[in-house]
Design an enzyme around this catalytic site. Structure first.
Site, PDB file in Angstrom:
ATOM      1  N   SER A   8      25.240 147.626 126.143  1.00 28.03           N
ATOM      2  CA  SER A   8      24.229 147.889 125.116  1.00 28.03           C
ATOM      3  C   SER A   8      22.844 147.706 125.720  1.00 28.03           C
ATOM      4  O   SER A   8      22.490 146.602 126.158  1.00 28.03           O
ATOM      5  CB  SER A   8      24.411 146.925 123.945  1.00 28.03           C
ATOM      6  OG  SER A   8      23.253 146.970 123.138  1.00 28.03           O
ATOM      7  N   HIS A  31      25.743 152.296 125.316  1.00 34.56           N
ATOM      8  CA  HIS A  31      25.597 152.004 123.886  1.00 34.56           C
ATOM      9  C   HIS A  31      24.109 151.892 123.537  1.00 34.56           C
ATOM     10  O   HIS A  31      23.375 151.092 124.126  1.00 34.56           O
ATOM     11  CB  HIS A  31      26.333 150.705 123.578  1.00 34.56           C
ATOM     12  CG  HIS A  31      26.420 150.358 122.125  1.00 34.56           C
ATOM     13  ND1 HIS A  31      27.354 150.903 121.279  1.00 34.56           N
ATOM     14  CD2 HIS A  31      25.682 149.508 121.363  1.00 34.56           C
ATOM     15  CE1 HIS A  31      27.207 150.403 120.062  1.00 34.56           C
ATOM     16  NE2 HIS A  31      26.186 149.552 120.082  1.00 34.56           N
ATOM     17  N   ASP A  33      21.442 151.195 120.541  1.00 34.31           N
ATOM     18  CA  ASP A  33      21.293 150.612 119.201  1.00 34.31           C
ATOM     19  C   ASP A  33      20.015 151.105 118.538  1.00 34.31           C
ATOM     20  O   ASP A  33      18.913 150.776 118.976  1.00 34.31           O
ATOM     21  CB  ASP A  33      21.264 149.086 119.298  1.00 34.31           C
ATOM     22  CG  ASP A  33      22.628 148.512 119.628  1.00 34.31           C
ATOM     23  OD1 ASP A  33      23.577 148.812 118.888  1.00 34.31           O
ATOM     24  OD2 ASP A  33      22.740 147.792 120.638  1.00 34.31           O
ATOM     25  N   MET A  35      17.762 150.903 115.284  1.00 31.71           N
ATOM     26  CA  MET A  35      17.535 150.036 114.099  1.00 31.71           C
ATOM     27  C   MET A  35      16.219 150.405 113.440  1.00 31.71           C
ATOM     28  O   MET A  35      15.231 150.691 114.127  1.00 31.71           O
ATOM     29  CB  MET A  35      17.476 148.570 114.537  1.00 31.71           C
ATOM     30  CG  MET A  35      18.673 148.107 115.348  1.00 31.71           C
ATOM     31  SD  MET A  35      18.582 146.343 115.668  1.00 31.71           S
ATOM     32  CE  MET A  35      19.930 146.140 116.840  1.00 31.71           C
ATOM     33  N   HIS A  64      24.627 154.024 118.078  1.00 31.12           N
ATOM     34  CA  HIS A  64      24.995 153.168 116.942  1.00 31.12           C
ATOM     35  C   HIS A  64      23.805 153.141 115.977  1.00 31.12           C
ATOM     36  O   HIS A  64      22.806 152.472 116.245  1.00 31.12           O
ATOM     37  CB  HIS A  64      25.332 151.772 117.498  1.00 31.12           C
ATOM     38  CG  HIS A  64      25.675 150.752 116.458  1.00 31.12           C
ATOM     39  ND1 HIS A  64      25.771 149.405 116.751  1.00 31.12           N
ATOM     40  CD2 HIS A  64      25.949 150.861 115.129  1.00 31.12           C
ATOM     41  CE1 HIS A  64      26.088 148.744 115.646  1.00 31.12           C
ATOM     42  NE2 HIS A  64      26.192 149.603 114.652  1.00 31.12           N
ATOM     43  N   MET A  66      21.943 151.948 113.005  1.00 31.46           N
ATOM     44  CA  MET A  66      21.826 150.876 112.005  1.00 31.46           C
ATOM     45  C   MET A  66      20.592 151.206 111.172  1.00 31.46           C
ATOM     46  O   MET A  66      19.544 150.556 111.264  1.00 31.46           O
ATOM     47  CB  MET A  66      21.691 149.521 112.707  1.00 31.46           C
ATOM     48  CG  MET A  66      23.010 149.033 113.279  1.00 31.46           C
ATOM     49  SD  MET A  66      22.804 147.765 114.536  1.00 31.46           S
ATOM     50  CE  MET A  66      22.523 148.814 115.956  1.00 31.46           C
ATOM     51  N   MET A 135      32.098 145.314 113.760  1.00 32.14           N
ATOM     52  CA  MET A 135      31.004 144.433 114.194  1.00 32.14           C
ATOM     53  C   MET A 135      31.508 142.993 114.230  1.00 32.14           C
ATOM     54  O   MET A 135      32.050 142.492 113.241  1.00 32.14           O
ATOM     55  CB  MET A 135      29.813 144.531 113.224  1.00 32.14           C
ATOM     56  CG  MET A 135      29.033 145.825 113.294  1.00 32.14           C
ATOM     57  SD  MET A 135      28.330 146.210 114.921  1.00 32.14           S
ATOM     58  CE  MET A 135      27.265 144.794 115.234  1.00 32.14           C
ATOM     59  N   PHE A 141      20.630 142.016 116.047  1.00 30.47           N
ATOM     60  CA  PHE A 141      20.104 141.314 117.222  1.00 30.47           C
ATOM     61  C   PHE A 141      21.186 141.125 118.282  1.00 30.47           C
ATOM     62  O   PHE A 141      22.364 140.965 117.939  1.00 30.47           O
ATOM     63  CB  PHE A 141      19.555 139.935 116.828  1.00 30.47           C
ATOM     64  CG  PHE A 141      18.474 140.025 115.795  1.00 30.47           C
ATOM     65  CD1 PHE A 141      17.160 140.283 116.153  1.00 30.47           C
ATOM     66  CD2 PHE A 141      18.784 139.901 114.447  1.00 30.47           C
ATOM     67  CE1 PHE A 141      16.160 140.406 115.197  1.00 30.47           C
ATOM     68  CE2 PHE A 141      17.796 140.016 113.474  1.00 30.47           C
ATOM     69  CZ  PHE A 141      16.479 140.262 113.846  1.00 30.47           C
ATOM     70  N   GLY A 143      22.643 138.765 121.556  1.00 30.79           N
ATOM     71  CA  GLY A 143      22.708 137.349 121.889  1.00 30.79           C
ATOM     72  C   GLY A 143      23.270 136.433 120.816  1.00 30.79           C
ATOM     73  O   GLY A 143      23.106 135.219 120.884  1.00 30.79           O
ATOM     74  N   ASP A 173      31.616 144.974 118.849  1.00 30.64           N
ATOM     75  CA  ASP A 173      30.204 144.881 119.237  1.00 30.64           C
ATOM     76  C   ASP A 173      29.633 143.586 118.687  1.00 30.64           C
ATOM     77  O   ASP A 173      29.599 143.379 117.472  1.00 30.64           O
ATOM     78  CB  ASP A 173      29.477 146.101 118.646  1.00 30.64           C
ATOM     79  CG  ASP A 173      28.005 146.160 118.992  1.00 30.64           C
ATOM     80  OD1 ASP A 173      27.541 145.349 119.815  1.00 30.64           O
ATOM     81  OD2 ASP A 173      27.315 147.050 118.436  1.00 30.64           O
ATOM     82  N   GLY A 174      29.175 142.731 119.629  1.00 29.48           N
ATOM     83  CA  GLY A 174      28.519 141.491 119.226  1.00 29.48           C
ATOM     84  C   GLY A 174      29.205 140.265 119.779  1.00 29.48           C
ATOM     85  O   GLY A 174      30.366 140.005 119.468  1.00 29.48           O
ATOM     86  N   GLY A 175      28.492 139.552 120.651  1.00 28.72           N
ATOM     87  CA  GLY A 175      29.032 138.308 121.202  1.00 28.72           C
ATOM     88  C   GLY A 175      30.203 138.513 122.148  1.00 28.72           C
ATOM     89  O   GLY A 175      31.027 137.609 122.323  1.00 28.72           O
ATOM     90  N   GLY A 195      25.866 143.449 125.426  1.00 22.30           N
ATOM     91  CA  GLY A 195      24.456 143.551 125.778  1.00 22.30           C
ATOM     92  C   GLY A 195      24.036 142.397 126.660  1.00 22.30           C
ATOM     93  O   GLY A 195      23.914 142.534 127.885  1.00 22.30           O
TER      94      GLY A 195
HETATM   95  C1  DX5 Z   1      23.690 144.200 117.450  1.00 23.09           C
HETATM   96  C2  DX5 Z   1      23.947 145.409 118.293  1.00 23.09           C
HETATM   97  C3  DX5 Z   1      24.663 145.133 119.557  1.00 23.09           C
HETATM   98  C4  DX5 Z   1      23.967 144.175 120.499  1.00 23.09           C
HETATM   99  C5  DX5 Z   1      25.051 143.306 121.058  1.00 23.09           C
HETATM  100  O1  DX5 Z   1      23.348 144.605 116.177  1.00 23.09           O
HETATM  101  O2  DX5 Z   1      24.711 146.375 117.578  1.00 23.09           O
HETATM  102  O3  DX5 Z   1      25.017 146.337 120.239  1.00 23.09           O
HETATM  103  O4  DX5 Z   1      23.260 144.777 121.541  1.00 23.09           O
HETATM  104  O5  DX5 Z   1      24.456 142.310 121.808  1.00 23.09           O
HETATM  105  P1  DX5 Z   1      25.288 141.119 122.460  1.00 23.09           P
HETATM  106  O6  DX5 Z   1      26.338 141.740 123.338  1.00 23.09           O
HETATM  107  O7  DX5 Z   1      24.250 140.359 123.223  1.00 23.09           O
HETATM  108  O8  DX5 Z   1      25.891 140.334 121.327  1.00 23.09           O
HETATM  109 ZN    ZN Z   2      25.503 148.146 118.661  1.00 17.50          ZN
END
Ligand code: DX5
Ligand code: ZN
Length: 217
Positions: A8, A31, A33, A35, A64, A66, A135, A141, A143, A173-175, A195
């Site tokens: 990401s 990927h 993002d 937003m 993606h 959002m 998700m 965000f 991290g 996606d996420g963490g 990411g």
């Molecule tokens: C969050 C995004 C993710 C984000 C993941 O809303 O959709 O793609 O970049 O970031 P990490 O991998 O750091 O959780």
């Molecule tokens: Zn994403």
């Protein structure tokens, strides 16, 4: 099942995107993002950046969205060079029409579920998509920490996908990191978005390889 990795760019250096992308050119997807500050409490990038990325990498662009009112922007993101366009199930009561419009625009449709949204929400449209995104954090965000309760949902969505008899990717996606990736893959995910784990390392390519090695046992 082969595990694919989608770095990401949210955690990349936006002032040096080309260089950041070069460090992950062995990835499977890139990927992106998008937003809007409405659907999620953060603002990132739009079609102009997707258009520039299309020229800067050979990787398929996994976009993606959002954003609220995604139907207004499908054509633009398709024309900018998106390969996959993923929309959130929560933003539209006309998801069927929206997914058709992504396919009609020449892209692969994906549907995303926020942590509080049940898997059953996509029961009647799952056969229309090429990708389901579960998700594993609240979107907005990078991290954040992986939400462990999402493992059950990944399993449910994998069962739903298997019932369709179609080849539909299950993305998380996420963490995602070297601890959570095997858990997600074990539950049925086959595309890992990461990411901060990838881009905050001095050796993103090595991190990418570690994620790809996550196996379903
Ligand atoms: C969050 C995004 C993710 C984000 C993941 O809303 O959709 O793609 O970049 O970031 P990490 O991998 O750091 O959780
Ligand atoms: Zn994403």
């Amino acid at each position: 099942m082969t595990v694919r990795v989608a770095p990401s760019i949210l955690s990349a250096d936006f002032a040096n995107l080309t260089e950041s992308i070069r460090t992950v050119e062995t990835a499977d997807l890139l990927h992106v993002d998008v937003m809007d500050g409405h659907f999620v409490p953060n603002i990132t990038i739009g079609q102009p950046v997707v258009r520039s990325l299309r020229k800067a990498t050979h990787l398929p662009l996994d976009v993606h969205l959002m954003i609220d009112n995604p139907s207004l922007y499908i054509e633009d993101f398709a024309e900018a060079g998106s390969s996959i366009i993923t929309v959130h199930a929560e933003v539209s009561c006309h998801l069927h029409r929206l997914l058709n419009s992504i396919r009609d625009a020449g892209c692969s449709p994906g549907v995303a579920l926020c942590p509080a949204t049940p898997a059953v929400m996509i029961e009647h449209i799952i056969h229309m998509v090429d990708l389901v995104l579960v998700m594993t954090v609240n979107p907005g965000f990078g991290g954040q920490d992986f939400i462990p309760e999402m493992v059950t949902k990944i399993r449910q969505v994998r069962e739903m996908i298997d019932r369709t008899g179609r080849e539909i990717d299950l993305q998380v996606d996420g963490g995602i990191n070297d601890v959570t990736a095997p858990i997600a893959v074990q539950a049925g995910a086959n595309v890992l978005v990461a990411g901060s784990y990838i881009f905050e390392s001095p050796d993103p390519a090595e991190r990418l390889q570690r994620l790809r090695a996550a196996r379903r046992v």
